[in-house]
Structures are given as C-alpha cells and as structure tokens.
Design a protein around this motif. Structure first.
Motif, short mmCIF file in Angstrom:
data_model
loop_
_atom_site.label_atom_id
_atom_site.label_comp_id
_atom_site.label_asym_id
_atom_site.label_seq_id
_atom_site.Cartn_x
_atom_site.Cartn_y
_atom_site.Cartn_z
N HIS A 230 0.81 -1.12 -0.01
CA HIS A 230 0.05 0.09 0.11
C HIS A 230 0.76 1.23 0.04
O HIS A 230 0.50 2.38 -0.78
N GLY A 233 2.35 1.76 -3.42
CA GLY A 233 1.25 1.89 -4.73
C GLY A 233 1.34 0.69 -5.56
O GLY A 233 0.96 0.84 -6.45
N GLU A 236 -2.93 -4.22 -5.52
CA GLU A 236 -3.91 -4.50 -6.50
C GLU A 236 -5.06 -3.42 -6.30
O GLU A 236 -5.36 -2.97 -5.20
N GLY A 237 -5.68 -2.59 -7.45
CA GLY A 237 -6.75 -1.77 -7.07
C GLY A 237 -6.11 -0.51 -7.28
O GLY A 237 -5.10 -0.28 -7.48
N PRO A 238 -7.15 0.44 -7.43
CA PRO A 238 -6.78 1.86 -7.87
C PRO A 238 -6.36 2.43 -6.55
O PRO A 238 -6.85 3.11 -5.56
N THR A 239 -4.99 2.68 -6.48
CA THR A 239 -4.37 3.15 -5.57
C THR A 239 -3.09 3.98 -5.73
O THR A 239 -2.45 3.75 -7.06
N ASN A 240 -2.54 5.03 -5.07
CA ASN A 240 -1.34 5.72 -5.50
C ASN A 240 -0.29 5.56 -4.22
O ASN A 240 -0.62 5.18 -3.08
#
Length: 258
Positions: A230, A233, A236-240
């Motif tokens: 996390h 970034g 998985e998934g929309p993250t920055n």
C-alpha cells in the motif's frame, strides 16, 4: 547617633563578659573549681605515683561510645562488605572487515548491528568511560549519514530497490534503523547543546527517514508486506503511493549552520 553607639557598646561589653565567664578553659590542679578541702590528693598537688584508681571511677554516662575495644571489627562492620571492582567491557567502534559504505544488504545490516551494540555498551558504561555520549552520537551519526547509501528516485538506480530483498531483511533493516535513531537521540541529549548539533541531528534523522522510506517501498520477493504494497502503490486496485512531507525542515535547515 552617639547615644545609640554607646548603648550598643555597653551591650557588647556585657555579652563579652558573659562569654568570657561561660567559655571553657583547660583544667589543671589550680583551676578545676574544687574547694580547698579537696586539694589534698596527689593529683591536686601535681604528683601522680600510680595509674591505679578505685573501681568505678571511670564509669561516666555514654563513655562506651568512645571505647576502642575491638576497633578493627567495628570499623569493618561500619564499612560493610567491599564492593566488587566494576567490569569494563570494551566497545569496538571500528571494524576493518566491513566497508565504510554498505555494498549490499548484509553489510548494511551488519554495520548497523555492530554500531548499535557498541553504542549501547558506551551508554551503559558512561560512568566509567569519559565522553561516552559523544562517542555514541558520532558513531550513530556516521552510520546514518555515511554507512547507509542514500536512496534514488529511480528504482533502477536506487540501492535499496534495484536488488531483490527478503521480508526478514526488510524488517531487520527497519528495526536497526529505529534502534540507531533512538540511541542517537539519547546520546545527543546528553552532550552540550549548540546550533551545530541541532543542525547535524536534524540532517542525520532526515537521512534515516529517507532510507527507511525507501526500504518501506520494497516489495519483498518471498512474502510481501501489505503495508509495503500500500505504501509503494503496488497493491491491487486503484491506489497511489504514499510519501513523507518535509514540513518545516527546509525552513529549519535554512537557519542552521549546515
């Protein structure tokens, strides 16, 4: 003013007379204050033929405190048991087997571990080693600013992200950096404070934060950390990716002698 001084001098004269009468003087056969009827013994005449005297003539109250019978054992009892000599464990701050700048993760971890252990010994023996806090602060500062390579923005050129890293190595490096930072904070708090010390302390801790930030962004090859995924970034998934804001460090550094 004249009558006041005269009255004061009269009071001082009276006080001096009382002190002269009440003051203790050396007693001899002429000034012991005994009546003339008691001046018939040998001591009053100044002649002592023998040291023998009647029983109980030396039985004075509290006289037992002045006796020196069994003097050696009494002194030993008052002194107590002797304390053992302190054991001084040498703290080695230099190591010729390790490079001055880490070339791989193992060298970095070994250098941090040895410097942290040596600094802990110095701080624990500060009563026996002079300037131990200054030595510990210098060693921790060297580890944070010189031994650990500074990260690069591009992962292809970053020392901490261009090679594979195991999760245990990642956790160990972060733990050692935190330990060295805690030792450095404690050591710098024990030395004389100055603007130069504040400047280098802020710079050293900022360097440690940059290295720890780069290590946290590493995706371990064996068991990637959820926090690292996390934070970097890479999950998985929309993250920055996340980052650390410098805050007032630029303002602080602009006013310090760096």
């Amino acid at each position: 003013l004249g009558p006041a001084l005269s009255s004061t001098w009269d009071l001082l004269d009276k006080c001096l007379k009382k002190l002269t009468i009440a003051s203790s003087k050396a007693m001899d056969q002429h000034s012991h204050g005994l009546p003339p009827s008691a001046m018939n013994d040998d001591f009053s005449k100044g002649t002592v033929s023998t040291l023998r005297t009647d029983a109980g003539s030396a039985a004075h109250p509290l006289f037992g405190r002045l006796r020196t019978d069994n003097y050696a054992n009494t002194v030993k009892e008052l002194m107590g048991n002797p304390r053992p000599d302190p054991i001084l464990i040498p703290a080695v701050l230099t190591d010729e087997t390790l490079p001055p700048v880490a070339t791989n993760y193992n060298n970095a971890a070994s250098s941090l571990q040895r410097i942290a252990d040596a600094c802990s010994l110095l701080m624990q023996q500060r009563a026996m080693i002079k300037n131990s806090a200054a030595f510990a602060a210098s060693a921790a500062q060297y580890a944070l600013t010189t031994v650990l390579p500074m990260p690069h923005l591009d992962p292809a050129y970053c020392f901490w992200r261009k090679s594979d890293m195991r999760r245990e190595t990642q956790l160990n490096l972060l733990f050692l950096i935190r330990r060295v930072c805690r030792i450095y904070s404690a050591a710098t708090a024990c030395v004389q404070q100055s603007r130069g010390l504040v400047a280098i302390r802020a710079t050293a801790l900022a360097s440690a934060a940059c290295v720890a930030d780069a290590i946290c962004r590493v995706k371990a090859v064996d068991d990637p950390s959820t926090f690292a995924l996390h934070y970097s970034g890479l999950c998985e998934g929309p993250t920055n990716p996340f980052g650390i804001q410098a805050g007032a460090f630029d303002t602080l550094a602009s006013n310090l002698p760096i």
